[in-house]
Motif scaffolding. Structure first.
Motif: not given
Length: 232
Positions: A92-121
């Motif tokens: 029931g939530t509006e979203f798009v599935k990006l080429d990588s398979g990662c979803p991005a919510v578009v409902e109530n959103a002004l914009s979205y950003i997708e990122a590829k993890v390059i490090n973690q702490f």
């Protein structure tokens, strides 16, 4: 030491999403910030207990949807106080599935950003994921919701798994004059104040809790009226 001083640090309100194979999940986050411009990198802090944490570690991808000030509290509650382990937040939530398979919510959103993890702490209870920006999209114009706006205007609460959670009950000072009886949501700790009401939910200021229709739900997490208890 007054930890409320930390509230003066700037935060936003975002939906951070990821995937694990064909499974999707997302959560509310307030700690998202840009690290560098060339290449563009961002970082997000995610609690290790959250399902989204597991998905980001598996897929090495995450998206950040920047929510607008007009976002309904019930929408924030869906992603902030519900668990993807027990329900499908994207139903029931509006979203798009990006080429990588990662979803991005578009409902109530002004914009979205997708990122590829390059490090973690490892930050104890949380992991700080550093990601290189691989995709962005502006969805509409508007004011992004700040965490201050969420608390002060929307009267939102903070999940215990959030990096900014502070136990307010332990620091609450007694009041000289007893106010109108307030009620607390046992799911998310939202406080219904009769003097304020719930205008967004159709409840006018000055409405006693017992006079609210039984169909009313918590504006933060969607809990039923029966799941509220007297406060104090």
């Amino acid at each position: 030491m007054d930890l409320s001083a930390l509230y003066n640090i700037g935060y936003g309100v975002y939906v951070v999403s990821s995937n694990k194979g064909g499974l999707l999940n997302g959560q509310i986050a307030n700690t998202v910030f840009q690290i560098t411009s060339e290449p563009a990198t961002i970082a997000v802090s995610v609690n290790k207990q959250n399902l989204t944490h597991e998905y980001i570690k598996d897929s090495k991808r995450f998206s950040v949807s920047i929510l607008s000030e007009e976002t309904p509290m019930i929408f924030i509650g869906k992603f902030g106080f519900k668990s993807g382990k027990t329900e499908d937040k994207f139903k029931g939530t509006e979203f798009v599935k990006l080429d990588s398979g990662c979803p991005a919510v578009v409902e109530n959103a002004l914009s979205y950003i997708e990122a590829k993890v390059i490090n973690q702490f490892d930050c104890g209870t949380h992991t700080l994921f550093l990601g290189e920006v691989v995709d962005t999209k502006i969805l509409k114009k508007g004011k992004p919701m700040t965490y201050a706006y969420y608390h002060e205007i929307k009267r939102g609460t903070t999940p215990k798994t959030a990096p900014t959670f502070i136990n307010q009950a332990a620091a609450a000072a007694p009041q000289a004059k007893k106010p109108a009886q307030k009620y607390r949501c046992t799911v998310c700790n939202y406080i219904y104040d009769p003097e304020i009401g719930d205008p967004d939910g159709g409840v006018k200021p000055g409405t006693a809790f017992q006079d609210i229709p039984d169909s009313w739900v918590c504006p933060v997490c969607g809990a039923k009226k029966s799941e509220f208890v007297k406060e104090g």
